[in-house]
Design a protein around this motif. Structure first.
Motif, PDB file in Angstrom:
ATOM      1  N   SER A  51       0.825  -1.202   0.000  1.00 17.23           N
ATOM      2  CA  SER A  51       0.000   0.000   0.000  1.00 17.23           C
ATOM      3  C   SER A  51       0.863   1.258   0.000  1.00 17.23           C
ATOM      4  O   SER A  51       0.427   2.324  -0.430  1.00 17.23           O
ATOM      5  CB  SER A  51      -0.931   0.009   1.206  1.00 17.23           C
ATOM      6  OG  SER A  51      -0.188  -0.123   2.405  1.00 17.23           O
ATOM      7  N   HIS A  71      -4.572   3.899  -7.193  1.00 11.98           N
ATOM      8  CA  HIS A  71      -5.310   3.896  -5.932  1.00 11.98           C
ATOM      9  C   HIS A  71      -6.792   4.162  -6.126  1.00 11.98           C
ATOM     10  O   HIS A  71      -7.639   3.494  -5.529  1.00 11.98           O
ATOM     11  CB  HIS A  71      -4.714   4.939  -4.990  1.00 11.98           C
ATOM     12  CG  HIS A  71      -3.390   4.562  -4.426  1.00 11.98           C
ATOM     13  ND1 HIS A  71      -3.251   3.916  -3.215  1.00 11.98           N
ATOM     14  CD2 HIS A  71      -2.150   4.718  -4.907  1.00 11.98           C
ATOM     15  CE1 HIS A  71      -1.973   3.708  -2.975  1.00 11.98           C
ATOM     16  NE2 HIS A  71      -1.275   4.178  -3.988  1.00 11.98           N
ATOM     17  N   ASN A  74      -8.494   1.126  -7.256  1.00 10.20           N
ATOM     18  CA  ASN A  74      -8.143  -0.122  -6.562  1.00 10.20           C
ATOM     19  C   ASN A  74      -7.715  -1.186  -7.580  1.00 10.20           C
ATOM     20  O   ASN A  74      -8.110  -2.365  -7.509  1.00 10.20           O
ATOM     21  CB  ASN A  74      -9.331  -0.637  -5.751  1.00 10.20           C
ATOM     22  CG  ASN A  74      -8.978  -0.834  -4.295  1.00 10.20           C
ATOM     23  OD1 ASN A  74      -7.915  -0.409  -3.843  1.00 10.20           O
ATOM     24  ND2 ASN A  74      -9.863  -1.484  -3.565  1.00 10.20           N
TER      25      ASN A  74
END
Length: 115
Positions: A51, A71, A74
């Motif tokens: 992440s 991001h 996703n």
């Protein structure tokens, strides 16, 4: 409900390129990885990204493959360049939930490198 969906596989000639996509939904994930499994061989790690953006690659794909993450969507990508016949395999996306550490796999996408 967590869903992991890969796309982008196909047939390509040696030296060619493909980009795989992995869209994960239904949770927040802390870890994404691409694995592959060739006929008669064990599943092996290709690349992973955390992440925080830290990446790791198998020696066999370093300098040829690039893993990246978008991001907002996703979604994780695997850009594969200078493909070789030995890259032929089913490629699987793997994700790990941030809070529970539960692991999920996609259904796999076939990559075939052949002339």
């Amino acid at each position: 409900q967590v869903q992991v969906v890969e796309s982008g596989g196909g047939l390509v000639q040696p030296g060619g390129s493909l980009r795989l996509s992995c869209a994960a939904s239904g949770s927040i994930f802390s870890f994404y990885g691409w694995y592959r499994q060739a006929p008669g061989k064990q599943r092996e790690l290709v690349a992973h990204i955390t992440s925080s953006g830290k990446t790791n690659y198998a020696d066999s794909v370093k300098d040829r493959f690039t893993i990246s993450r978008e991001h907002a969507k996703n979604t994780v990508y695997l850009q594969m360049n200078s493909l070789k016949p030995e890259d032929t395999a089913v490629y699987y996306c793997y994700v790990r939930e941030a809070l529970s550490s539960y692991e999920y796999w996609g259904q796999g996408t076939q990559v075939t490198v052949s002339s």
